[in-house]
Scaffold this motif. Structure first.
Motif, short mmCIF file in Angstrom:
data_model
loop_
_atom_site.label_atom_id
_atom_site.label_comp_id
_atom_site.label_asym_id
_atom_site.label_seq_id
_atom_site.Cartn_x
_atom_site.Cartn_y
_atom_site.Cartn_z
N LYS A 104 1.09 -1.10 -0.27
CA LYS A 104 -0.09 -0.05 -0.19
C LYS A 104 0.76 1.51 0.11
O LYS A 104 2.04 0.87 0.45
N ASN A 163 0.44 4.61 1.58
CA ASN A 163 -0.75 6.22 2.75
C ASN A 163 0.23 7.45 2.31
O ASN A 163 1.27 7.92 2.39
N ASP A 164 -0.67 7.59 0.95
CA ASP A 164 0.24 9.42 0.49
C ASP A 164 -0.86 10.10 1.26
O ASP A 164 -1.34 10.64 0.27
N THR A 165 -0.41 10.98 2.79
CA THR A 165 -1.56 11.10 3.64
C THR A 165 -1.29 12.81 2.94
O THR A 165 -1.82 13.44 2.64
N ARG A 223 -2.58 4.66 -4.96
CA ARG A 223 -2.37 5.04 -4.31
C ARG A 223 -3.45 5.00 -3.02
O ARG A 223 -4.77 5.82 -3.30
N GLU A 224 -3.24 5.32 -1.74
CA GLU A 224 -4.72 5.46 -1.26
C GLU A 224 -4.88 6.54 -1.19
O GLU A 224 -6.66 7.07 -1.27
N SER A 225 -4.90 8.25 -2.05
CA SER A 225 -5.20 9.06 -2.24
C SER A 225 -6.42 8.17 -3.48
O SER A 225 -7.76 9.42 -4.11
N HIS A 251 -9.80 7.45 -1.91
CA HIS A 251 -9.83 8.94 -1.79
C HIS A 251 -10.78 9.50 -2.49
O HIS A 251 -12.25 10.03 -1.72
#
Ligand code: FCB
Length: 458
Positions: free
Chosen positions: A379, A381-383, A443-445, A448
């Protein structure tokens, strides 16, 4: 926080940055192929020769878009695939590729938004002076006519140019982009011919179909001075010139049919290119305007002798840097070294509405950030990218609340890709790409963003 009911959610890419297949199906060379082959121009001597091999993998790539629920996909068409020599002979296999891509998008319910020119000028045209040659406007309109004729039955939304400021001033002014020319006078010529080409393309596309929605994509930003400089300090003039070149050169010509006074005052370097009737052509009505936004443009006064990144002789310099230097970075600085200034987007949109009463509906056609976060347990996690998206969408939402007619948002970019002079080291994708294996990893984005799309907001 909900967006208007018909708000259009999408993501963007461009031909040279993703397609690869540089010699496939009769594609001619572009100025970017040549630039990449020139030692010292692109980091690591990278090039778009393979890129993310989208030319061969477009079907899987559209499946990725579909899994994210994208409603629109903004891509660009490679002129050297359609007309390998820039003018004359048409390469049917090049057109067929976009035909297949468009069909696949429509099959998945994704609206295609085609940009005709995202910087990959056929190399043979550069041998004739490229955009500094006045004929470039007609070369472009002829090419636009061929592509529009072939796809207008299925592609309803078109942009003529992507970021002509970059083509003109980075390509011909300071030479950090193809074709690598360092001559501010040529940058102004190129700017004028790009605008003229836009106007001619609008005319011909309009005559081919009345239900195409036609626009142009500009990179703009609020330009201002931080701190104070005494009256008469060169910083004031610099800021005015920067604003004229980045924003008003495009907006005033396109929407008012006038050059900004600040530029006319520069004299023949501007006025020599302008022939009678040009401004009427450039300011033909358009149906929408695209805004690419990354960061605002802030400077502080500079009293050192050199005067910032440009000097008055124009050597390796852009007009508008004498007496100023870049202000300190703010916000979550990206890998590119760019500030994050989301409120600048709101401010830009409100300024556009206030300054141009005939402003057509606006689409955010690019907005994004380069952040390279590691893959952990499969994963990413591109916060920071998630935060970037949230803050910029909030700014867009505020602009809408303040009465600006914004109709959509396209995130830059869907995939990691070839980032021009920066090669592959800047990763802008919602979807990570392993450039060795070509494996795509959302990516997580991206999830989102998918949720934002499905909720039409937050
Ligand atoms: C814009 C370009 C796009 C991409 C982003 C990061 O200026 O239109 O191709 O390079 O910047």
């Amino acid at each position: 926080m909900k967006f208007p009911a018909d708000f259009l959610w999408g993501s963007a890419t461009s031909s040279y940055q993703i397609e690869g297949a540089a010699t496939t199906d009769g594609r001619g060379k572009s100025i970017w192929d040549v630039f990449c082959e020139t030692p010292g121009k692109v980091i690591n001597a990278d090039s778009g020769a393979v890129a993310i091999d989208h030319y061969n993998r477009y079907e899987q790539d559209v499946d990725v878009m579909s899994s994210l629920g994208l409603q629109a996909y903004r891509f660009s068409i490679a002129w050297p695939r359609i007309m390998p020599n820039g003018t004359g002979k048409i390469e049917k296999r090049g057109l067929d590729f976009y035909d297949r891509l468009v069909d696949k998008l429509l099959e998945k319910g994704i609206m295609p938004l085609a940009t005709l020119y995202h910087w990959d000028l056929p190399a043979e045209l550069e041998d004739k002076g490229g955009w500094t040659n006045r004929d470039s406007a007609s070369w472009f309109a002829d090419y636009a006519a061929v592509v529009h004729e072939a796809l207008q039955d299925r592609v309803k939304m078109w942009a003529t140019l992507n970021e002509p400021w970059v083509s003109a001033f980075l390509g011909y002014g300071i030479g950090i982009h193809a074709p690598g020319i360092k001559d501010p006078a040529k940058a102004f010529q190129a700017a004028h011919h790009l605008l003229l080409g836009h106007g001619k393309a609008i005319e011909v596309m309009r005559s081919q179909s009345s239900d195409s929605s036609l626009g142009i994509v500009l990179n703009m930003a609020p330009v201002y001075l931080e701190g104070t400089a005494p009256a008469g300090h060169p910083a004031h003039e610099a800021i005015e010139l920067q604003d004229a070149i980045l924003n008003k050169l495009w907006m005033n010509t396109l929407l008012k049919g006038q050059y900004p006074k600040t530029l006319i005052n520069l004299g023949p370097v501007i006025t020599d290119s302008i022939h009678e009737g040009d401004l009427a052509e450039i300011s033909r009505p358009i149906d929408w305007m695209g805004v690419n936004y990354y960061q605002d443009s802030r400077s502080v006064p500079d009293d050192s002798a050199g005067g910032g990144v440009m000097d008055s002789t124009g050597n390796g310099a852009l007009p508008g840097s004498k007496g100023v230097k870049p202000a300190p970075l703010v916000g979550e600085v990206t890998d590119f070294g760019w500030s994050t200034t989301p409120d600048g987007l709101r401010r830009l949109l409100v300024d556009m509405r206030d300054s141009y009463e005939n402003l057509p509906p606006v689409y955010i056609t690019e907005n994004g950030a380069a952040y390279d976060d590691p893959i952990v347990d499969g994963k990413i996690n591109d916060t920071r990218r998630i935060k970037f998206i949230n803050e910029h969408l909030k700014a867009v939402h505020q602009a809408i609340e303040q009465g600006v007619d914004v109709r959509g948002y396209m995130h830059w970019s869907l995939f990691d890709n070839f980032e021009w002079a920066e090669g592959y080291r800047q990763r802008f994708g919602l979807v990570h790409v392993d450039f060795e294996t070509q494996v795509r990893l959302p990516r997580e984005s991206s999830w989102h963003y998918a949720r934002i799309i499905s909720n039409n907001g937050f």
